[in-house]
Design a protein around this motif. Structure first.
Motif, short mmCIF file in Angstrom:
data_model
loop_
_atom_site.label_atom_id
_atom_site.label_comp_id
_atom_site.label_asym_id
_atom_site.label_seq_id
_atom_site.Cartn_x
_atom_site.Cartn_y
_atom_site.Cartn_z
N GLY A 180 0.83 -1.20 0.00
CA GLY A 180 0.00 0.00 0.00
C GLY A 180 0.86 1.24 0.00
N ALA A 181 0.48 2.21 0.82
CA ALA A 181 1.22 3.47 0.96
C ALA A 181 1.53 3.66 2.44
CB ALA A 181 0.41 4.63 0.41
N PRO A 182 2.67 3.18 2.91
CA PRO A 182 2.92 3.13 4.36
C PRO A 182 3.16 4.46 5.06
CG PRO A 182 4.20 1.45 3.19
CD PRO A 182 3.65 2.37 2.16
N ASP A 183 3.15 5.60 4.36
CA ASP A 183 3.33 6.91 5.00
C ASP A 183 4.65 6.98 5.76
OD1 ASP A 183 0.92 7.98 4.07
OD2 ASP A 183 -0.21 7.30 5.80
N PHE A 184 5.75 6.82 5.02
CA PHE A 184 7.07 6.85 5.64
C PHE A 184 7.36 8.22 6.27
CE2 PHE A 184 7.19 3.94 2.00
CZ PHE A 184 7.39 2.75 2.68
N THR A 185 6.84 9.28 5.68
CA THR A 185 7.02 10.61 6.25
C THR A 185 6.49 10.67 7.67
OG1 THR A 185 7.02 11.77 4.13
CG2 THR A 185 6.22 13.00 6.03
N LEU A 186 5.28 10.20 7.86
CA LEU A 186 4.68 10.18 9.20
C LEU A 186 5.46 9.25 10.12
CD1 LEU A 186 2.47 10.82 11.27
CD2 LEU A 186 1.00 9.16 10.10
N ALA A 187 5.88 8.10 9.61
CA ALA A 187 6.65 7.16 10.42
C ALA A 187 7.97 7.78 10.87
CB ALA A 187 6.91 5.88 9.64
N ASP A 188 8.63 8.55 9.99
CA ASP A 188 9.87 9.23 10.38
C ASP A 188 9.61 10.18 11.55
OD1 ASP A 188 11.16 7.94 8.32
OD2 ASP A 188 11.24 9.71 7.01
N GLN A 189 8.56 10.97 11.44
CA GLN A 189 8.26 11.92 12.51
C GLN A 189 7.97 11.20 13.82
OE1 GLN A 189 5.15 14.52 11.15
NE2 GLN A 189 6.38 15.38 9.49
N GLN A 190 7.28 10.09 13.74
CA GLN A 190 7.01 9.32 14.97
C GLN A 190 8.30 8.73 15.54
OE1 GLN A 190 3.98 6.82 13.28
NE2 GLN A 190 2.31 8.14 13.99
N ALA A 191 9.22 8.32 14.68
CA ALA A 191 10.52 7.84 15.17
C ALA A 191 11.27 8.97 15.87
CB ALA A 191 11.35 7.29 14.00
N ALA A 192 11.18 10.19 15.33
CA ALA A 192 11.83 11.33 15.99
C ALA A 192 11.19 11.59 17.36
CB ALA A 192 11.71 12.57 15.11
N LEU A 193 9.89 11.46 17.46
CA LEU A 193 9.23 11.65 18.75
C LEU A 193 9.62 10.56 19.74
CD1 LEU A 193 5.69 12.77 17.55
CD2 LEU A 193 7.40 14.18 18.71
N ARG A 194 9.83 9.35 19.26
CA ARG A 194 10.32 8.30 20.17
C ARG A 194 11.74 8.61 20.64
NH1 ARG A 194 7.23 5.14 16.54
NH2 ARG A 194 9.06 4.63 15.25
N TRP A 195 12.57 9.17 19.72
CA TRP A 195 13.91 9.60 20.14
C TRP A 195 13.80 10.66 21.23
CZ3 TRP A 195 16.73 13.93 20.75
CH2 TRP A 195 18.10 13.82 20.85
N VAL A 196 12.91 11.60 21.07
CA VAL A 196 12.71 12.65 22.07
C VAL A 196 12.31 12.03 23.40
CG1 VAL A 196 11.22 14.58 22.71
CG2 VAL A 196 12.23 14.48 20.42
#
Length: 537
Positions: A180-196
């Motif tokens: 499908g369209a996994p929304d990597f952009t959104l996933a990147d932002q969520q990974a940054a929030l997990r880093w935070v």
């Protein structure tokens, strides 16, 4: 060229995890080069006047080679002390305006931390609020390092994190081979929030008090986090600047060949576009495995074309990360229960419309009526009655007011009504019609910028643009509002109110003695009309 410009113009211009707490940069001081130990290794930053910066910190593995179009994976650990004195590479992108070659790198998942010097002042909480900024750029360009949050840190006492994330086809591609369209952009932002969440305390921040904020596509990103189940628990407050969930622009409003602008589209549309794009790229293979091998073998420049970056700039919904269209999710109350600030600028669409007037002018009332008919069809006469050309200095400015209200201001207020049924919601309207020229675009004769899209950014970030004394005072007030909201969920500071949760009044933000005041924005911007247009099938 006309068709490409029509498809490109609006999005292209939408610019411009835990461990033991340590006070900011307690380990390994080296003059003005403080060192902090993150969960992946130590970083050495720089000290400025009143704040410290740590730039180019990887928050995920490089999404290159076999990791292209995969969800972000953890960054590798490093030995020794990594230099964090300069930003990392920006993500692959085209110029925001005009022709040009791609720039940036796929190895771009970096963030930057700006933290106040020293610990919290006496009487403050032990840790500082954290503010995570998602940049604008239509999901096609931009970078975290373009925004310098020294004032928010030094004067506002916040730890500010600015983030890079994958753009265009690299972040929002879809294909059956990807499921499908996994929304990597959104996933990147969520990974940054997990880093935070895992590292904020190491820089003096409170991982239990995180505010996401952004402008334009960054504001739309905040909308994504409000409505993505996978963002649950990663943030605690939200500020949306010129990027409401209901943002849209009617077809043919800017150019005769331009369709309606929709920042969010159903997944099947993205997948259909992805199938066609793979064939055009010579990767129409018989098996999914062969398709991905072929696509991942292409050079970044073969993918970063204007057509492909634009086509894959909308975010897909109906996906695992974004199950519902965001505006519908708000209407149904399906969003995270956090306090929200939302705002727009008074003249949002002047930035966009002004760039088209050379090719498609609006010189007289007849041309104005023609543009209204093209954009609003049977409702054109009703719109003209609410926005008579005689009430504006020239017809083009009347049309800009129509588009600003229809596309930004009234959708924002509509979203705020949905939010306010469940959470404290504060609305503003930025109204400095002589704000510094943040966009830096060529001036258009007889078409002043006014309070256009993005012009509030110099009031929050350090841009070096000249400001008058009243404008500097407004910047101080806005810095206080934003950081106080980040700290407490309420933007009011002693002596700077009142800014109350959702009511008929909206806080107008402008310089001068009476510039900050409540206004009835819904009435002034004809939102009853635009709400009825939005309900029309």
């Amino acid at each position: 060229m006309g068709r490409a410009l029509g498809r490109a113009l609006l999005p292209a211009l939408l610019l411009l995890a835990g461990g033991p707490a340590a006070s900011a940069a307690t380990a390994g001081e080296d003059g003005r080069r403080p060192v902090v130990e993150t969960d992946r290794g130590a970083v050495r930053g720089r000290e400025q006047a009143g704040y410290r910066t740590f730039e180019g910190i990887p928050y995920a593995a490089p999404p290159t080679g076999p990791l292209r179009w995969r969800l972000p994976e953890p960054a590798a650990r490093w030995a020794g002390v990594r230099d964090a004195g300069a930003p990392g590479a920006r993500c692959v992108q085209l110029p925001a305006v005009g022709p040009g070659e791609p720039s940036g790198s796929e190895d771009c998942l970096f963030l930057n931390v700006t933290a106040p010097v020293g610990g919290p002042a006496e009487g403050e909480a032990r840790r500082r609020p954290v503010m995570v900024w998602f940049h604008g750029g239509g999901f096609m360009n931009g970078a975290g390092d373009l925004y310098h949050p020294g004032r928010l840190a030094a004067a506002g006492g916040a730890v500010v994190v600015t983030v890079n994330y994958r753009l265009g086809i690299f972040g929002l591609f879809g294909h059956p081979a990807l499921g499908g369209a996994p929304d990597f952009t959104l996933a990147d932002q969520q990974a940054a929030l997990r880093w935070v969440r895992g590292n904020a305390a190491r820089f003096g921040g409170d991982p239990g008090n995180v505010t996401v904020f952004g402008e334009s596509a960054g504001g739309l990103s905040v909308c994504l986090h409000l409505t993505s189940p996978a963002s649950a628990g990663l943030f605690h407050r939200a500020i949306t600047q010129s990027g409401p969930c209901s943002l849209s622009a009617p077809a043919r409003s800017l150019l005769p060949t331009m369709g309606a602008y929709e920042p969010f589209v159903p997944e099947h549309r993205t997948v259909t576009d992805g199938l066609a794009a793979a064939v055009r790229l010579g990767c129409g293979r018989p098996s999914d495995e062969e398709v991905l091998r072929c696509l991942r073998g292409l050079a970044p420049g073969a993918l970063a074309t204007p057509e492909l970056m634009l086509r894959f700039s909308p975010v897909s919904y109906g996906t695992a990360l974004l199950p519902a269209e965001p505006r519908r999710a708000l209407e149904r109350g399906e969003f995270h229960r956090v306090p929200v600030v939302q705002g727009s600028t008074r003249d949002e669409m002047r930035l966009f419309l002004g760039q088209t007037l050379g090719a498609f002018p609006i010189p007289d009332p007849q041309a104005y009526r023609a543009r209204l008919r093209a954009a609003f069809g049977a409702r054109a006469e009703q719109v003209e009655a609410a926005y008579p050309v005689a009430a504006h200095p020239r017809p083009a400015l009347a049309f800009a007011a129509v588009l600003s209200d229809a596309s930004f201001i009234c959708p924002q207020l509509r979203d705020s009504r949905a939010l306010a049924r469940h959470v404290p919601t504060y609305d503003y309207l930025f109204d400095d019609r002589h704000a510094p020229d943040f966009a830096g675009l060529p001036p258009v004769a007889d078409f002043p910028d006014g309070a256009s899209h993005g012009c509030e950014l110099p009031y929050l970030f350090d841009t070096g643009l000249a400001m008058s004394a009243p404008q500097r005072a407004l910047a101080e007030r806005m810095t206080g509002y934003w950081t106080r909201f980040a700290a407490t969920g309420n933007p009011n500071t002693p002596g700077s109110g009142p800014w109350w949760p959702r009511s008929p009044a909206v806080l107008s933000l402008a310089p001068g003695p009476s510039g900050i005041r409540p206004v009835d924005a819904a009435a002034e911007h004809h939102c009853a009309l635009w709400d009825s247009v939005a309900r029309t099938p």
